[in-house]
Write an enzyme that holds these catalytic residues in place. Structure first.
Site, PDB file in Angstrom:
ATOM      1  N   SER A  34      71.276 -14.200  26.018  1.00 46.34           N
ATOM      2  CA  SER A  34      69.825 -14.065  26.152  1.00 46.34           C
ATOM      3  C   SER A  34      69.469 -13.324  27.445  1.00 46.34           C
ATOM      4  CB  SER A  34      69.168 -15.446  26.074  1.00 46.34           C
ATOM      5  OG  SER A  34      67.783 -15.348  25.829  1.00 46.34           O
TER       6      SER A  34
ATOM      7  N   ASP B 193      67.550 -16.045  14.320  1.00 45.98           N
ATOM      8  CA  ASP B 193      67.082 -16.238  15.694  1.00 45.98           C
ATOM      9  C   ASP B 193      65.563 -16.117  15.714  1.00 45.98           C
ATOM     10  OD1 ASP B 193      66.420 -15.989  18.419  1.00 45.98           O
ATOM     11  OD2 ASP B 193      68.365 -15.098  18.879  1.00 45.98           O
TER      12      ASP B 193
ATOM     13  N   HIS C 258      69.003 -19.002  17.815  1.00 49.33           N
ATOM     14  CA  HIS C 258      69.094 -18.392  19.151  1.00 49.33           C
ATOM     15  C   HIS C 258      70.168 -19.066  19.998  1.00 49.33           C
ATOM     16  CE1 HIS C 258      67.874 -15.972  22.505  1.00 49.33           C
ATOM     17  NE2 HIS C 258      67.685 -17.040  23.261  1.00 49.33           N
TER      18      HIS C 258
END
Length: 229
Positions: free
Chosen positions: A79, A175, A203
């Site tokens: 991320s 996600d 995610h």
């Protein structure tokens, strides 16, 4: 040949986001591992008085420590950690780069409203711990730290085109925070990149029921065309 791996977690997250992958690789191989937590991050989230410079410096310090000990260094960023990994790759040239659900672009709120089913799937296939962490983190996020995250993204706006390391991008198809479309676009911008899509992957994919598929792809990429003792 000593191989070092730097693990970089996401915004408002912590080492725990990547811990299953860290443990998987650590139990099987004699890798040198660094997994810093940025100032203000971790399970006890105190992010208010921190900023993007402090987060990047923590990651860079760990990278330099690894490079001093290891012949080969691989950076794995999840991320926001993927954004930091990209920035590090310009300054320090890691041997390989692994980006898991990288958040180079702003989240598309219209997409999230249009496709709310992604959140339903996220809950269905995620470990229950994810929901606890996400709920806790929501109350701790403040505007100032969010601006810092946006500044980091702006700083990395044209970074993908400058990455020269062999790069693996891993992204879950459900996600709900960073849509898979973002990585489908990103892989075209990085010279030597490959995208692996994980079906039903949310995610927080390393904490999810799909994490074994992530482990397999990471392991395969690490050892591809590489002799490690």
């Amino acid at each position: 040949m000593k191989l070092g791996i730097l693990f970089l977690h996401g915004y408002t997250g912590g080492r725990y986001e990547l811990l299953p992958l860290i443990n998987y690789l650590g139990d099987r191989y004699d890798f040198v591992i660094e997994a810093p937590e940025y100032p203000g991050h971790g399970k006890k989230l105190l992010i208010k008085n921190t900023n993007e410079e402090m987060w990047f410096e923590a990651a860079e310090k760990s990278y330099i420590a690894l490079r001093e000990k290891c012949d080969t260094v691989i950076v794995i960023g999840f991320s926001m950690g993927g954004v930091i990994a990209g920035l590090l790759s310009l300054a320090h040239q890691p041997d390989k780069l692994i980006l898991i659900a990288p958040a180079f672009d702003n989240i598309n709120l219209q997409y999230m409203v249009k496709y709310p089913y992604t959140y339903i799937h996220n809950m269905r296939y995620a470990d229950l711990r994810i929901l606890e962490f996400m709920l806790f983190r929501t109350f701790k996020v403040d505007y100032k730290s969010l601006v810092s995250f946006k500044k980091l993204q702006q700083r990395a706006l044209y970074v993908p085109e400058q990455i020269t390391a062999n790069t693996l991008i891993i992204h879950g198809t459900i996600d709900g925070l960073v849509p898979i479309q973002k990585s489908r676009q990103l892989v075209k911008r990085i010279k030597k990149a490959k995208l692996i899509e994980i079906e039903k992957g949310p995610h927080e994919i390393c904490l999810s029921k799909m994490n074994k598929k992530v482990f397999y792809e990471v392991e395969k990429f690490i050892f591809k065309n590489k002799s490690i003792n």
